[in-house]
Design a protein around this motif. Structure first.
Motif, short mmCIF file in Angstrom:
data_model
loop_
_atom_site.label_atom_id
_atom_site.label_comp_id
_atom_site.label_asym_id
_atom_site.label_seq_id
_atom_site.Cartn_x
_atom_site.Cartn_y
_atom_site.Cartn_z
N GLY A 238 0.53 -1.27 -0.10
CA GLY A 238 0.00 0.02 -0.05
C GLY A 238 0.87 1.26 0.25
N GLY A 239 2.13 1.27 -0.53
CA GLY A 239 3.12 2.29 -0.51
C GLY A 239 3.18 2.69 -1.77
N PRO A 240 3.01 3.89 -2.39
CA PRO A 240 3.46 4.15 -3.78
C PRO A 240 4.60 4.81 -3.67
N THR B 221 -3.03 3.14 -6.98
CA THR B 221 -3.92 3.50 -8.23
C THR B 221 -3.29 3.12 -9.54
N GLU B 222 -4.12 3.35 -10.43
CA GLU B 222 -3.67 3.17 -11.94
C GLU B 222 -2.36 4.40 -12.29
N ALA C 250 1.50 3.12 -13.11
CA ALA C 250 2.08 3.61 -14.24
C ALA C 250 3.54 4.16 -13.90
N ARG C 251 3.42 4.87 -12.77
CA ARG C 251 4.82 5.66 -12.37
C ARG C 251 5.95 4.52 -11.72
N VAL C 252 5.47 3.45 -11.17
CA VAL C 252 6.22 2.39 -10.76
C VAL C 252 6.93 1.66 -11.93
N ASN C 253 5.99 1.26 -13.00
CA ASN C 253 6.62 0.80 -14.13
C ASN C 253 7.47 1.80 -14.98
N VAL D 149 -0.04 -6.38 -7.36
CA VAL D 149 -1.08 -7.40 -6.88
C VAL D 149 -2.18 -6.41 -6.16
N LYS D 150 -3.10 -6.68 -6.49
CA LYS D 150 -4.49 -6.20 -5.82
C LYS D 150 -5.22 -7.34 -5.20
N TRP D 151 -5.76 -7.27 -4.01
CA TRP D 151 -6.31 -8.30 -3.24
C TRP D 151 -7.83 -8.14 -3.52
#
Length: 242
Positions: A153-155, A183-184, A188-191, A200-202
């Motif tokens: 849960g950490g961006p 979020t989307e 995108a930023r991580v990628n 992974v989304k629970w």
């Protein structure tokens, strides 16, 4: 040769709990646990004891800054930002002090004093602790990588760089299906920053946090199984959750 760190290896003003593997034998990996905003290292030390990753020592680290209204709560930023939309604290912050703390832990102590390679060092963080973990991995030199980073849960912080080529450390970002910080835009930023990313989304869950059951933990276990240096492999039920 690397060795397991001891409390005396770290400066006296740092609060770190060292959790040894359950079984005797060689230690091939270090997993650093970074708690969320307003928490402390103690719950994450308990979480580290529930991990049964082979040949892995866990370090639960307390954040450097105490909350002004909660002597039992700590945060990783140099400042506190209030989110007007929620009335709570924003995880985004200036991580200058946290970077200095983690440099002492990783570069000066684990690598410099105890002989560990960064490839053998893993980070798992919750919320703001996950933000810091991702931020640290994004700032490594192009030739360096951690074993892996798991953010619950950490961006990625807005201040994190966008390295070219992309950062080599494999990362996994986990969050809830609903009401999640993942979020989307975060995906995108991580990628954009990292070369190897798993999101992974629970399913069916509202709100981020720590994995609640084996089903939610399974993707992390697979991720760690691919990256941990181990002669034994990860056993079934490597994460015990009530």
């Amino acid at each position: 040769m690397s060795r397991i760190p001891e409390p005396s290896d770290f400066p006296g003003d740092m609060v770190i709990t060292i959790i040894a593997p359950r079984k005797d034998g060689p230690v091939e990996n270090i997993l650093i646990l970074l708690h969320g905003l307003g928490d402390s290292h103690s719950p994450f030390a308990a979480l580290g004891k529930n991990f049964n990753f082979p040949e892995t020592t866990c370090l639960a680290v307390r954040a450097p800054t105490m909350l002004p209204f909660n002597p039992n709560g700590f945060h990783w930023g140099d400042d506190l930002i209030f989110d007007s939309s929620t009335g709570g604290l924003d995880m985004e912050a200036d991580f200058t002090s946290a970077h200095k703390l983690m440099k002492t832990i990783i570069d000066d102590t684990l690598v410099g004093k105890c002989g560990w390679k960064r490839r053998a060092i893993f980070l798992l963080g919750l919320g703001q602790g996950g933000m810091l973990a991702l931020d640290l991995a994004s700032r490594l030199p192009p030739s360096e990588e951690f074993g892996g980073v798991v953010s619950l849960g950490g961006p990625l912080p807005n201040t994190a760089p966008s390295p070219h080529p992309k950062a080599k450390t494999p990362v996994m970002v986990m969050g809830a299906e609903k009401n999640s910080e993942v979020t989307e835009g975060v995906e995108a930023r991580v990628n954009e920053v990292f070369e190897f990313v798993e999101i992974v989304k629970w399913r069916g869950r509202t709100g981020d946090g720590v994995m609640k059951n084996q089903e939610e933990a399974m993707p992390m276990m697979r991720f760690m199984a691919r990256r941990l240096r181990s002669r034994a492999g990860i056993p079934a039920g490597a994460v015990e959750l009530s």
